[in-house]
Design a protein around this motif. Structure first.
Motif, PDB file in Angstrom:
ATOM      1  N   LYS A 375      14.218  20.394  14.730  1.00 61.67           N
ATOM      2  CA  LYS A 375      14.920  21.588  15.191  1.00 61.67           C
ATOM      3  C   LYS A 375      16.433  21.462  15.077  1.00 61.67           C
ATOM      4  CE  LYS A 375      11.440  23.250  18.450  1.00 61.67           C
ATOM      5  NZ  LYS A 375      11.152  23.619  19.869  1.00 61.67           N
ATOM      6  N   ASP A 382      11.332  13.373  17.378  1.00 63.92           N
ATOM      7  CA  ASP A 382      10.786  12.581  18.480  1.00 63.92           C
ATOM      8  C   ASP A 382       9.303  12.908  18.655  1.00 63.92           C
ATOM      9  OD1 ASP A 382      10.832  15.087  19.565  1.00 63.92           O
ATOM     10  OD2 ASP A 382      12.442  14.663  21.001  1.00 63.92           O
ATOM     11  N   LYS A 383       8.736  12.441  19.764  1.00 66.57           N
ATOM     12  CA  LYS A 383       7.310  12.632  20.012  1.00 66.57           C
ATOM     13  C   LYS A 383       6.951  14.105  20.136  1.00 66.57           C
ATOM     14  CE  LYS A 383       7.158   8.288  22.610  1.00 66.57           C
ATOM     15  NZ  LYS A 383       6.865   7.670  23.928  1.00 66.57           N
ATOM     16  N   HIS A 384       7.805  14.862  20.825  1.00 64.70           N
ATOM     17  CA  HIS A 384       7.513  16.280  21.038  1.00 64.70           C
ATOM     18  C   HIS A 384       7.576  17.051  19.720  1.00 64.70           C
ATOM     19  CE1 HIS A 384       7.705  15.480  25.312  1.00 64.70           C
ATOM     20  NE2 HIS A 384       8.892  14.906  25.157  1.00 64.70           N
ATOM     21  N   ASP A 385       8.513  16.676  18.862  1.00 59.47           N
ATOM     22  CA  ASP A 385       8.589  17.337  17.548  1.00 59.47           C
ATOM     23  C   ASP A 385       7.351  17.032  16.716  1.00 59.47           C
ATOM     24  OD1 ASP A 385      11.100  18.328  18.202  1.00 59.47           O
ATOM     25  OD2 ASP A 385      12.135  16.570  17.396  1.00 59.47           O
ATOM     26  N   ALA A 387       4.452  16.228  17.736  1.00 56.85           N
ATOM     27  CA  ALA A 387       3.248  16.828  18.330  1.00 56.85           C
ATOM     28  C   ALA A 387       3.004  18.242  17.810  1.00 56.85           C
ATOM     29  CB  ALA A 387       3.372  16.847  19.844  1.00 56.85           C
ATOM     30  N   ARG A 388       4.049  18.938  17.381  1.00 54.33           N
ATOM     31  CA  ARG A 388       3.897  20.298  16.852  1.00 54.33           C
ATOM     32  C   ARG A 388       3.392  20.330  15.420  1.00 54.33           C
ATOM     33  NH1 ARG A 388       8.189  22.644  15.898  1.00 54.33           N
ATOM     34  NH2 ARG A 388       9.787  21.094  16.299  1.00 54.33           N
ATOM     35  N   HIS A 392      -0.403  21.138  16.564  1.00 57.01           N
ATOM     36  CA  HIS A 392      -0.847  20.152  17.560  1.00 57.01           C
ATOM     37  C   HIS A 392      -2.221  19.562  17.215  1.00 57.01           C
ATOM     38  CE1 HIS A 392       2.385  21.220  20.445  1.00 57.01           C
ATOM     39  NE2 HIS A 392       2.258  22.425  19.912  1.00 57.01           N
ATOM     40  N   SER A 396      -2.260  13.337  21.504  1.00 55.92           N
ATOM     41  CA  SER A 396      -1.062  12.740  22.105  1.00 55.92           C
ATOM     42  C   SER A 396      -1.121  11.223  22.141  1.00 55.92           C
ATOM     43  CB  SER A 396      -0.875  13.275  23.528  1.00 55.92           C
ATOM     44  OG  SER A 396      -2.009  12.987  24.327  1.00 55.92           O
ATOM     45  N   GLU A 400       1.652   8.566  20.707  1.00 57.58           N
ATOM     46  CA  GLU A 400       2.224   7.483  21.499  1.00 57.58           C
ATOM     47  C   GLU A 400       2.127   6.149  20.773  1.00 57.58           C
ATOM     48  OE1 GLU A 400       3.815   7.446  24.324  1.00 57.58           O
ATOM     49  OE2 GLU A 400       3.670   9.573  24.834  1.00 57.58           O
TER      50      GLU A 400
END
Length: 598
Positions: A375, A382-385, A387-388, A392, A396, A400
């Motif tokens: 973004k 990162d992990k959140h990026d 995950a998309r 998804h 998760s 990790e």
């Protein structure tokens, strides 16, 4: 013809008895004396025949009796002792407590010592024969025979060892390739000299190295390697003397393509490295971007050069560097198809037809996928990026494990962040789980304790996975089991990607059957994915361009907006009329009419 075991033992017994006769001893002593003094043999051993079982006095010898042996002969064929008619050898060694008898004597002292040792040996044997019972008398001869047999075996081994030492085995292992003749090297330098003579001032720039590279029978896109190794980056040009010095330094030691490639990239390394890292490959790929006819459109977008270069290098390390060290060795290059693919670039003008490493369409798909996740566009996610990714689809716990250091390693690895080259490896592994590197990638993710074994504690899918992989041990699955399994991609998708697992469960089992007679190679999972995604991305981009072009024509305002606009226009008309009337009455300096009033 080989002797039968019983007959052979009898011959051995007669030979030992003949050797212990006084006449035989006297003749041997006389022959030894004549040999030491250089005289001719007057009483050769062949004149004496074997004595009869009884001596001249009619008494039987108490030492050895001609009875049959009480023990069964050994199953293996044992070589018999030397016959008295054969020439004596100095290799008749008695192991197991025996003495060494050397019958090729050069001095008189040696002869006397040997004779004393022989007499002592005979006396010891006589004592043993007297102590033994008559039934075991022949056993002594049998044991003696076995001892002599072992000696002959050692003699043969010793002779074989000497024979092997004398054999000249030609060299068959060349770690840097089989050397070529010096004459051929000089011929190549003569051809290169002619090419340099055609250039102005005898100085070659990078774009002049194309013909020079072909003269020495190397692929065209090795030209940047030759130019850099000859010192072109430092001086801005290369002379023939500089090239010849580089050639003798590199090509006199390295004689195959893989070793030459590594040596050219590391010739100026102060440590004398025998591997290639990521930074060494940048000039090579950059030269391809600037000169390949299939990438001419990139000249208008130099900001994408570095992105394409990083993508290609990441794919090279992913496929070639099987040790996961970030250092490509000569052995890894030989086992890969990178050099053959690099040669193919010269023949193929369409860069997208070179599926391995260099396809621009593949780069386009990878970079667009990364751009959607990044973004802030700092080339780190990162992990959140992550995950998309793919709505998804990756669970998760898998994410990790990826960020825990199981697969993201190296000097430039940032904690909690994934760089663009690392995303390239992730996407290649995610979309093609049949690839050997992908198998290792996901095995590292699932091997929680790092012991090289995956345990399956849950019972629901245990039977299904064991039937799928068929490991050697039903309680654990090793990396070798997964590499040998043709359904590894389904195994990993079961635990990592739920969407793909459901696709496998609902797919027609006959949908992937291919024609056996077809000569066209089947595309890999990654090639299918890249082709489909590229078509979708191009279609989306084309649709967006079309909307921008026809934006004003397709715009239809709402009814309320139309009413408001009409009200505004009517009010504006009234205001303009009133202002015009006031201006006509009061304005004495209005020169809008033709009549000026005078």
């Amino acid at each position: 013809m080989a002797l039968k075991p019983v007959l052979k033992l009898k011959v051995d017994e007669l030979f030992l008895r003949w050797l212990s006769e006084p006449d035989t001893q006297n003749s041997l002593k006389e022959n030894l004396r004549q040999l030491t003094q250089g005289e001719a043999l007057t009483t050769p051993l062949s004149h004496y025949s074997l004595a009869s079982p009884r001596s001249s006095s009619g008494k039987q010898s108490p030492r050895l009796r001609p009875t049959s042996p009480p023990f069964s002969p050994p199953t293996s064929k044992l070589p018999s002792p030397r016959s008295p008619r054969r020439p004596l050898s100095n290799k008749n060694n008695h192991r197991n407590g025996g003495t060494k008898t050397n019958l090729t004597v050069q001095t008189g002292k040696d002869v006397k010592e040997i004779i004393k040792k022989d007499h002592e040996l005979i006396k010891e044997r006589d004592k043993e024969n007297k102590e033994l019972s008559p039934s075991l008398t022949t056993a002594t001869s049998t044991i003696t025979t076995v001892t002599v047999t072992d000696t002959s075996k050692d003699t043969k081994r010793h002779d074989a060892g000497k024979t092997l030492q004398n054999v000249n085995i030609p060299k068959f292992y060349y770690p840097y390739g089989k050397p070529i003749n010096k004459e051929e090297t000089e011929k190549i330098l003569d051809k290169v000299s002619k090419e340099f003579s055609k250039l102005e001032g005898g100085k070659a720039l990078l774009h002049n190295f194309g013909p020079i590279t072909k003269v020495i029978n190397l692929p065209l896109y090795w030209k940047s390697l030759l130019y850099t190794a000859s010192g072109g980056n430092k001086n801005g040009y290369v002379t023939f003397q500089m090239f010849a010095a580089m050639w003798r330094k590199v090509f006199s030691v390295c004689h195959d393509a893989a070793s030459r490639f590594v040596k050219l990239l590391t010739v100026h390394s102060p440590q004398g490295r025998d591997y290639v890292d990521e930074a060494d490959l940048i000039p090579l790929v950059q030269d391809i971007v600037e000169t390949h006819p299939g990438l001419t459109f990139l000249q208008e977008a130099p900001e994408f050069h570095s992105r394409y270069v990083n993508t290609v290098i990441a794919r090279i390390l992913y496929c070639v560097n099987r040790s996961w060290s970030g250092k490509i060795t000569v052995t890894e290059l030989r086992k890969s198809n990178f050099l053959s693919t690099l040669s193919l670039l010269e023949e193929e003008d369409d860069i997208n037809q070179v599926m391995d490493f260099f396809s621009y369409e593949h780069f386009y798909v990878i970079y667009c996928k990364f751009w959607e996740l990044d973004k802030d566009h700092d080339l780190l996610i990162d992990k959140h990026d992550l995950a998309r990714h793919n709505d998804h689809a990756v669970n998760s716990r898998t994410i990790e494990r990826i960020f825990s250091g199981a697969v993201i390693k190296g000097k430039n690895a940032l904690e909690g962040k994934m760089s663009y080259p690392q995303f390239v490896c992730f996407l290649l592994s995610e979309e093609d789980k049949r690839n050997p590197t992908s198998v290792e990638y996901w095995f590292r993710v699932m091997d929680l304790d790092g012991d090289g074994i995956e345990k399956l504690p849950f019972e629901d899918c245990l039977c299904q996975m064991l039937d799928l992989v068929r490991p050697k041990d039903n309680e654990r699955i090793t990396l070798a089991d997964l590499k040998n399994c043709k359904m590894t991609h389904i195994f990993f998708d079961t635990f990592i990607n739920l969407d793909k697992f459901l696709d496998h469960e609902q797919r027609d089992p006959f949908s992937n059957m291919r024609d056996v007679d077809s000569d066209i190679p089947e595309p890999t999972d990654w090639e299918r994915y890249a082709a489909e995604e590229y078509e979708l991305l191009v279609a989306e981009e084309g649709a967006n361009d079309q909307e921008e072009v026809h934006y004003e024509d397709d715009f239809e305002p709402d009814e309320d907006e139309i009413v408001n606009e009409e009200k505004k226009s009517s009010v504006a008309d009234r205001v303009s009329q009133n202002s015009r009337a006031l201006s006509e009455e009061d304005d004495i300096y209005d020169f809008s009419t033709d009549s000026l009033g005078y």
